[in-house]
Every structure is written in structure tokens, then in C-alpha cells.
Design a protein around this motif. Structure first.
Motif, mmCIF file in Angstrom:
data_model
loop_
_atom_site.group_PDB
_atom_site.id
_atom_site.type_symbol
_atom_site.label_atom_id
_atom_site.label_comp_id
_atom_site.label_asym_id
_atom_site.label_seq_id
_atom_site.Cartn_x
_atom_site.Cartn_y
_atom_site.Cartn_z
ATOM 1 N N SER A 1 5.209 6.910 3.482
ATOM 2 C CA SER A 1 5.636 7.157 4.728
ATOM 3 C C SER A 1 4.609 6.593 5.699
ATOM 4 C CB SER A 1 5.438 8.612 5.192
ATOM 5 O OG SER A 1 6.288 9.561 4.212
ATOM 6 N N SER A 2 3.616 6.299 5.717
ATOM 7 C CA SER A 2 2.597 5.576 6.645
ATOM 8 C C SER A 2 3.098 4.122 6.555
ATOM 9 C CB SER A 2 1.212 5.668 6.026
ATOM 10 O OG SER A 2 0.229 5.115 7.095
ATOM 11 N N VAL A 3 3.294 3.585 5.668
ATOM 12 C CA VAL A 3 3.658 2.001 5.519
ATOM 13 C C VAL A 3 5.036 1.768 6.009
ATOM 14 C CG1 VAL A 3 4.129 0.189 3.933
ATOM 15 C CG2 VAL A 3 2.034 1.713 3.494
ATOM 16 N N LEU A 4 5.751 2.759 5.837
ATOM 17 C CA LEU A 4 7.240 2.538 6.652
ATOM 18 C C LEU A 4 7.241 2.704 7.943
ATOM 19 C CD1 LEU A 4 9.120 4.354 3.651
ATOM 20 C CD2 LEU A 4 9.021 2.045 4.242
ATOM 21 N N LYS A 5 6.263 3.564 8.312
ATOM 22 C CA LYS A 5 6.413 3.824 9.877
ATOM 23 C C LYS A 5 5.456 2.520 10.654
ATOM 24 C CE LYS A 5 6.154 8.677 9.934
ATOM 25 N NZ LYS A 5 5.325 10.038 9.749
ATOM 26 N N ASN A 6 4.536 2.078 9.880
ATOM 27 C CA ASN A 6 3.692 1.128 10.206
ATOM 28 C C ASN A 6 3.844 -0.206 9.276
ATOM 29 O OD1 ASN A 6 2.314 2.590 12.422
ATOM 30 N ND2 ASN A 6 2.123 3.945 10.748
ATOM 31 N N PRO A 7 4.758 -0.865 9.072
ATOM 32 C CA PRO A 7 4.724 -2.079 8.034
ATOM 33 C C PRO A 7 3.856 -3.167 8.371
ATOM 34 C CG PRO A 7 6.592 -2.236 9.574
ATOM 35 C CD PRO A 7 6.202 -0.857 9.786
ATOM 36 N N GLU A 8 3.311 -3.262 9.478
ATOM 37 C CA GLU A 8 2.277 -4.466 9.707
ATOM 38 C C GLU A 8 1.087 -4.157 8.857
ATOM 39 O OE1 GLU A 8 1.766 -0.926 12.855
ATOM 40 O OE2 GLU A 8 3.172 -2.101 11.868
ATOM 41 N N ILE A 9 0.915 -3.099 8.546
ATOM 42 C CA ILE A 9 -0.266 -2.745 7.710
ATOM 43 C C ILE A 9 -0.332 -3.613 6.377
ATOM 44 C CG2 ILE A 9 -1.205 -1.110 6.042
ATOM 45 C CD1 ILE A 9 -0.313 1.229 8.033
ATOM 46 N N LEU A 10 0.841 -3.939 5.686
ATOM 47 C CA LEU A 10 0.769 -4.825 4.622
ATOM 48 C C LEU A 10 0.574 -6.310 4.899
ATOM 49 C CD1 LEU A 10 4.513 -3.529 3.479
ATOM 50 C CD2 LEU A 10 2.286 -2.799 2.434
ATOM 51 N N GLU A 11 0.780 -6.750 6.183
ATOM 52 C CA GLU A 11 0.335 -7.899 6.467
ATOM 53 C C GLU A 11 -1.277 -8.127 6.245
ATOM 54 O OE1 GLU A 11 2.460 -10.867 6.833
ATOM 55 O OE2 GLU A 11 3.865 -9.298 5.991
ATOM 56 N N SER A 12 -1.727 -7.043 6.834
ATOM 57 C CA SER A 12 -3.352 -7.283 6.775
ATOM 58 C C SER A 12 -4.089 -7.488 5.311
ATOM 59 C CB SER A 12 -4.134 -5.767 7.499
ATOM 60 O OG SER A 12 -3.657 -4.795 6.824
ATOM 61 N N TYR A 13 -3.152 -6.771 4.596
ATOM 62 C CA TYR A 13 -3.611 -6.733 2.926
ATOM 63 C C TYR A 13 -3.044 -8.219 2.531
ATOM 64 C CZ TYR A 13 -5.185 -2.032 2.855
ATOM 65 O OH TYR A 13 -5.870 -0.971 3.105
ATOM 66 N N ARG A 14 -1.799 -8.556 2.948
ATOM 67 C CA ARG A 14 -1.320 -9.938 2.473
ATOM 68 C C ARG A 14 -2.630 -11.055 2.631
ATOM 69 N NH1 ARG A 14 3.722 -11.043 0.915
ATOM 70 N NH2 ARG A 14 4.491 -9.343 1.776
ATOM 71 N N LYS A 15 -2.976 -11.051 3.709
ATOM 72 C CA LYS A 15 -4.050 -11.934 4.316
ATOM 73 C C LYS A 15 -5.305 -12.243 3.325
ATOM 74 C CE LYS A 15 -2.822 -11.756 9.127
ATOM 75 N NZ LYS A 15 -3.251 -11.639 10.411
ATOM 76 N N VAL A 16 -5.511 -10.973 2.806
ATOM 77 C CA VAL A 16 -6.964 -10.853 1.779
ATOM 78 C C VAL A 16 -6.473 -11.430 0.443
ATOM 79 C CG1 VAL A 16 -8.069 -9.623 3.337
ATOM 80 C CG2 VAL A 16 -6.880 -8.387 1.658
ATOM 81 N N ILE A 17 -5.114 -11.279 -0.089
ATOM 82 C CA ILE A 17 -4.891 -11.534 -1.271
ATOM 83 C C ILE A 17 -5.395 -12.667 -1.902
ATOM 84 C CG2 ILE A 17 -2.994 -11.754 -3.057
ATOM 85 C CD1 ILE A 17 -1.589 -9.618 -1.448
ATOM 86 N N PRO A 18 -5.326 -13.785 -1.160
ATOM 87 C CA PRO A 18 -5.887 -15.008 -1.873
ATOM 88 C C PRO A 18 -7.425 -14.876 -2.377
ATOM 89 C CG PRO A 18 -4.994 -15.768 0.052
ATOM 90 C CD PRO A 18 -4.737 -14.154 0.128
ATOM 91 N N GLU A 19 -8.278 -14.119 -1.928
ATOM 92 C CA GLU A 19 -9.621 -13.849 -2.254
ATOM 93 C C GLU A 19 -9.532 -13.132 -3.414
ATOM 94 O OE1 GLU A 19 -13.275 -11.159 -0.950
ATOM 95 O OE2 GLU A 19 -12.099 -11.750 0.608
ATOM 96 N N ALA A 20 -8.757 -12.003 -3.822
ATOM 97 C CA ALA A 20 -8.426 -11.312 -5.093
ATOM 98 C C ALA A 20 -7.806 -12.230 -6.050
ATOM 99 C CB ALA A 20 -7.425 -10.312 -4.928
ATOM 100 N N GLN A 21 -6.915 -13.182 -5.659
ATOM 101 C CA GLN A 21 -6.158 -14.474 -6.527
ATOM 102 C C GLN A 21 -7.446 -15.303 -7.319
ATOM 103 O OE1 GLN A 21 -3.506 -16.157 -3.867
ATOM 104 N NE2 GLN A 21 -1.749 -14.928 -4.814
ATOM 105 N N ALA A 22 -8.664 -15.662 -6.358
ATOM 106 C CA ALA A 22 -9.293 -16.444 -6.765
ATOM 107 C C ALA A 22 -10.262 -15.954 -8.116
ATOM 108 C CB ALA A 22 -10.300 -16.768 -5.780
ATOM 109 N N LYS A 23 -10.223 -14.772 -8.192
ATOM 110 C CA LYS A 23 -10.837 -13.965 -9.081
ATOM 111 C C LYS A 23 -10.428 -13.658 -10.573
ATOM 112 C CE LYS A 23 -13.529 -11.403 -5.787
ATOM 113 N NZ LYS A 23 -13.921 -10.033 -5.278
ATOM 114 N N ILE A 24 -8.857 -14.096 -10.517
ATOM 115 C CA ILE A 24 -8.075 -13.962 -11.700
ATOM 116 C C ILE A 24 -8.024 -14.961 -12.483
ATOM 117 C CG2 ILE A 24 -5.854 -13.247 -12.364
ATOM 118 C CD1 ILE A 24 -5.522 -11.742 -9.874
#
Length: 378
Positions: A341-364
Motif C-alpha cells: 500500500s505504501s509503495v502504491l501510494k508513494n511510487p517515487e520511493i522505488l526510484e530512491s532504491y533504483r539509484k543505489v542498485i548499482p552499488e549492490a550490483q558491484a558486489k555480485i
């Protein structure tokens, strides 16, 4: 414990992977990725299965031998037979050949068989892919520490696939075992290549959300449907959920979707040989599992750059950096409802996580994880 024997690392190693099946599934796919990438000049690999044939078996490299436990077809009662026969008899009946390394690719029937090994020179490894506290095994011997101990005592090494999985093992069975945690490798190049296959979701308002997993109670899709019904009743309708997978709960889930008139919002799309194209195009991946060991699908989502929301079960925090790289929610129907519910009401939350995903990718790194696995074969 088993006896560790010093060996010449320059001699080609004969390695046995014993598992229930080589069809669709997480353990099967990881086994496939590993055996197909072990150096054939260093390892002579055999995969032996209780149930012969299947999707992963059809994809195995020619240099890897795949043999049936006994029959080249499923035999009714084979699991019950394994549950009731003693380990040494099972090993003598079904394991043909001498190996330097014998790997039980689960903590159930495969572990029981390998625990009965009469090969004093082999290195015996139990590869643990589950939360043994929450899930355990279908075999009666593994329901308690007392009955499991004589089986685990025969292994030279217990290899959980995540730190959380190791802690759960210790919680149930104690610390008196040699442990090495080895994260399952992710075939990053393959995932990226397949994710680039042309694909688009049907045009719809709102977020496209993907879930991937067998349609079984463990994966919690029943909780997702109940949470989604409440969300729609709240007037929030800006989403479409695509559930990829097959399993015994399919008819039950379909009936709920039909009865509650959710078919405009939730689609069961069945097994897909290439789920990565769905993941890449999704706005979000959602994991609703009741328990896991080290859910590779979270890593797959990160590899293709898709934000993640996941229930808090074993391995999730390790993938998501304790919440830095994705949203971790409590493990309940209510938390799934609140989090979605929280994400559907505030989908911009997902963009903040999308920005840090490259840091996680570098560890895989598939190469690093495969090297870690090879280190236990010596």
C-alpha cells in the motif's frame, strides 16, 4: 564427524552431486550453473537424481554425467523408501561408483543417503538450501536435532547458502559441526543477456509488479492475494501483479482470484523459461515468502536493476544490505498489505532504491562465488 583426508590438488577430482530432481527449481538451477561451469580439466562431475529427467537436465553440458538413482522414470514411493531404509543400505543400493567428493544437495533424502557412504576416502558435504527451523525436511529423521544428529555427524562439512541459514541450522542442531557459508553463484551474464529479450507489459495504469516462485505455501502467494484484495477495497487500483511459476497451489490461487474478482489486477502467467525479461521491465519485484534460505531471485532483480520489496526471511537482509538496497518488511500478511500500500501510494520511493542498485550490483560476481564453491571441493 567424517574423516578429512589430505589429497593431491593436481589430480582430477571425481565429484558427485546427489539431489532429488534435476527439473525446475532453485536448487536445481544453482546445481546446473555450478556443474556447467566447473573446469572439466579439474573435475569429473556426476549428478545423480532420485527422479530422472527434467528442465535443468536438458541443459547440462555434455561433459557432466547425469544418472538416475535406479530407474529412468519416477517410481512411486521412492521418497518413502528413502525415509525408512537405513543410510548405509541406501548408499549401497543407489550410489554406484567411487568419488572424491560426495555432495548432498539438500538436507533431506540426499543427506541421508550420503551419510551412509562407505567410502572412507571421500569428502562428504551437506549443502543446506533451507531454513531448517521453519521448513525442515519431509523426512522424519530431520524433524528433530536428536534424530538428525547421527546423519549430520557423518559429514565433513556443512555448507549453508547464507549466514542466516547457518544461524538457523545452529539454532536447531547446535554448533558442533564444521561450517562454511558459500553463497550460491548468480550467472550474471546470462541474466543480463536474457533480460534484454524484447518484451513489454500490456498497457495499464500504475505499477507492474512481478513475483517469481513455485506456487506453494512457502512462497506466500496466498497472503499476497489477501493483501491485494484489501488494497483494492481501499480504492487503490494502480497496479498489476504478474506471478511467474507453477505448483500445487495453482488451482487454489486461481479460485481465489476468480471468486474475489481480482483477475484485472493479478495474473498467474505460469512457468517462464525466461523470467528475466519480466523482471527487467517491471517497476518492482515482490517477494512474499514465509521462509527462504538465500533467495536468488532477489539477486536476479538487482542484476537487472529492478527495485525489491521482500518479507524478512533468511538471506533477504544479506542481499539487500539490511535494507539499504531494497525494502524489507515483516513476515506477515499485514506487513505485505502495509508495505505494498505504501509503495502504491508513494511510487517515487522505488526510484530512491533504483539509484543505489548499482552499488549492490558491484558486489555480485559469479566468478567469485564459483571460486568459493570450488574451495570446498579440495
Amino acid at each position: 564427524m567424517g574423516t578429512v583426508v589430505k589429497r593431491d590438488i593436481n589430480i582430477k577430482r571425481k565429484v558427485l552431486f546427489l539431489l532429488e530432481a534435476f527439473d525446475k527449481g532453485g536448487i536445481e538451477k544453482v546445481t546446473l550453473d555450478i556443474v556447467n561451469n566447473l573446469d572439466p580439466d579439474k573435475y569429473d562431475v556426476t549428478v545423480q537424481t532420485f527422479m530422472y529427467g527434467g528442465d535443468c537436465q536438458s541443459l547440462v553440458n555434455p561433459n557432466v554425467k547425469v544418472i538416475p538413482f535406479f530407474f529412468k522414470r519416477y517410481v512411486r514411493g521412492i521418497i518413502r523408501l528413502i525415509a525408512y531404509l537405513p543410510p548405509k543400505l541406501l548408499y549401497r543400493l543407489f550410489v554406484r561408483g567411487r568419488y572424491d567428493v560426495e555432495i548432498a544437495a539438500s538436507d533431506g533424502g540426499a543427506a541421508k543417503v550420503i551419510s551412509g557412504s562407505t567410502n572412507k576416502k571421500s569428502r562428504k558435504i551437506c549443502w543446506v538450501h533451507m531454513d531448517v527451523v521453519e521448513r525442515g525436511s519431509m523426512l522424519k529423521e530431520f524433524k528433530s536435532a536428536e534424530t538428525a544428529k547421527p546423519i549430520y555427524d557423518k559429514f565433513d562439512l556443512i555448507v549453508p547458502v547464507s549466514n542466516a541459514c547457518a544461524e538457523k541450522f545452529k539454532q536447531k542442531f547446535g554448533n558442533d559441526y564444521p561450517f562454511v557459508v558459500v553463497h550460491n553463484p548468480l550467472p550474471v551474464s546470462e541474466i543480463i543477456h536474457k533480460s534484454n529479450e524484447a518484451f513489454k507489459f500490456s498497457k495499464a495504469e500504475g505499477l507492474n509488479i512481478v513475483c517469481i516462485g513455485r506456487l506453494v505455501e512457502q512462497k506466500g502467494f496466498d497472503r499476497l492475494l489477501k493483501a491485494s484484495e484489501r488494497i483494492i477495497d481501499d480504492g487503490i487500483k494502480n497496479f498489476r501483479i504478474y506471478i511467474i511459476g507453477e505448483g500445487i497451489e495453482k488451482n487454489t490461487l486461481e479460485s481465489f482470484i476468480d471468486h474475489k474478482k481480482l483477475s484485472s489486477y493479478i495474473k498467474l502467467v505460469g512457468y517462464q523459461s525466461n523470467p528475466y525479461k519480466y523482471l527487467k521491465q517491471a517497476d518492482m519485484f515482490l517477494l512474499t515468502s514465509r521462509d527462504e534460505a538465500f533467495p536468488l531471485v532477489i539477486g536476479e532483480s538487482l542484476v537487472v536493476g529492478t527495485p525489491v520489496i521482500a518479507t524478512n526471511c533468511s538471506g533477504v537482509a544479506e542481499w539487500l544490505g539490511d535494507g539499504k538496497y531494497g525494502i524489507i518488511i515483516e513476515n506477515s500478511t499485514e506487513a505485505i498489505y502495509q508495505g505494498l500500500s505504501s509503495v502504491l501510494k508513494n511510487p517515487e520511493i522505488l526510484e530512491s532504491y533504483r539509484k543505489v542498485i548499482p552499488e549492490a550490483q558491484a558486489k555480485i560476481s559469479f566468478e567469485n562465488a564459483l571460486a568459493d564453491f570450488e574451495s570446498i571441493l579440495v
